[in-house]
Write a protein that holds these residues in place. Structure first.
Motif, PDB file in Angstrom:
ATOM      1  N   ASP A   1       0.850  -1.196   0.000  1.00 36.38           N
ATOM      2  CA  ASP A   1       0.000   0.000   0.000  1.00 36.38           C
ATOM      3  C   ASP A   1       0.879   1.237   0.000  1.00 36.38           C
ATOM      4  OD1 ASP A   1       0.709   0.596   2.816  1.00 36.38           O
ATOM      5  OD2 ASP A   1      -0.652  -1.030   3.324  1.00 36.38           O
ATOM      6  N   TYR A   2       0.266   2.357  -0.428  1.00 37.25           N
ATOM      7  CA  TYR A   2       0.935   3.650  -0.426  1.00 37.25           C
ATOM      8  C   TYR A   2       0.159   4.604   0.462  1.00 37.25           C
ATOM      9  CZ  TYR A   2       3.319   2.007  -4.679  1.00 37.25           C
ATOM     10  OH  TYR A   2       4.062   1.294  -5.569  1.00 37.25           O
ATOM     11  N   THR A   3       0.847   5.570   1.044  1.00 39.93           N
ATOM     12  CA  THR A   3       0.183   6.641   1.772  1.00 39.93           C
ATOM     13  C   THR A   3      -0.069   7.780   0.798  1.00 39.93           C
ATOM     14  OG1 THR A   3       1.277   6.033   3.839  1.00 39.93           O
ATOM     15  CG2 THR A   3       0.320   8.240   3.707  1.00 39.93           C
ATOM     16  N   ASN A   4      -1.339   8.137   0.615  1.00 38.98           N
ATOM     17  CA  ASN A   4      -1.659   9.172  -0.373  1.00 38.98           C
ATOM     18  C   ASN A   4      -1.474  10.566   0.208  1.00 38.98           C
ATOM     19  OD1 ASN A   4      -3.940   9.698   1.185  1.00 38.98           O
ATOM     20  ND2 ASN A   4      -5.398   8.926  -0.315  1.00 38.98           N
ATOM     21  N   MET A   5      -1.845  11.593  -0.571  1.00 40.65           N
ATOM     22  CA  MET A   5      -1.611  12.969  -0.147  1.00 40.65           C
ATOM     23  C   MET A   5      -2.548  13.414   0.963  1.00 40.65           C
ATOM     24  SD  MET A   5      -0.573  14.837  -3.741  1.00 40.65           S
ATOM     25  CE  MET A   5       0.347  16.154  -2.924  1.00 40.65           C
TER      26      MET A   5
END
Length: 253
Positions: A39-43
């Motif tokens: 997963d990625y951490t979004n803005m």
């Protein structure tokens, strides 16, 4: 290739690997073997699971949206779009970067449209890159970013970084001036910048929400009083009079 399962992998293997030094290529079932995080951490600071298909990246690659009252028509309008839901692939560069790749084998070019078009068929390739693989922080704006290629010939490549300082309602002329005052490196996004932001909105959208369509800096070449806008939910680019108020965001160069 038009195979749903292998289109992106084949694009990397038969295309990119001929011009880039690639250490490893991974299919959609083994993305983590190429250093792709789960997963990625979004803005907005939220964790977003890594999408392994086009539709997972942006639901309107195969979806529908009903605009309650469409501009200029005063009535609801339904937008429906369907494309081959190809699976993602990934590769690692010799520098240790992990590149998640979404590929649309049926992408089409800029047809010189002057009224409107769906943005999905224009996207040929979308990359989500992580500069240091899965080592972290796996956060958009730090080690993670996006790059999108539109049109199969005379391609346009963009890598927008939105500035979510403010989303305001302004006319097209005001929008240009607003971005110039936000930051010396800020500008109003062009049409393709916006198209990329919409396609990657799960990663790029911050806590500030947009309402309505977004202004671009791209002028309709047939009418200088019209500027291109993009509707986030419908995935539609269309021209509109610059004296009309709508939403504004800025991007950093």
């Amino acid at each position: 290739t038009s195979a749903v399962d292998t289109a992106a992998e084949t694009f990397v293997t038969e295309g990119l690997s001929k011009v880039l030094k690639i250490n490893n290529i991974c299919d959609s079932a083994h993305l983590q073997d190429c250093g792709v995080a789960t997963d990625y951490t979004n803005m907005a600071g939220s964790k977003i699971p890594v999408a392994n298909t086009l539709v997972g990246l942006y639901s309107m690659f195969n979806g529908s949206y009903i605009a309650p009252t469409w501009y200029g028509e005063g009535r609801p309008r339904t937008f429906v779009f369907s494309t081959k839901n190809t699976k993602a692939a990934a590769f690692e560069t010799q520098n240790g970067e992990s590149i998640l790749t979404y590929y649309n084998p049926g992408c089409v070019g800029d047809m010189g449209e002057t009224v409107e078009f769906q943005i999905q068929p224009k996207m040929c390739v979308n990359f989500v890159y992580d500069l240091n693989g899965n080592k972290g922080p796996n956060t958009v704006g730090k080690d993670v970013g996006v790059m999108t290629v539109f049109y199969p010939s005379d391609s346009v490549v963009v890598a927008p970084y939105p500035l979510w300082i403010r989303v305001g309602w302004q006319n097209g002329t005001q929008a240009l001036g607003f971005c110039k005052g936000v930051d010396e490196d800020a500008r109003l996004p062009n049409r393709e910048d916006l198209m990329s932001i919409i396609i990657n909105q799960d990663l790029l959208k911050a806590t500030t929400t947009w309402t309505g369509s977004l202004w671009s800096s791209s002028i309709d070449t047939n009418n200088v009083s019209q500027r291109w806008m993009v509707q986030p939910n419908a995935g539609l680019a269309y021209t509109w009079n610059i004296n009309t108020a709508s939403s504004t965001i800025c991007v950093k160069r």
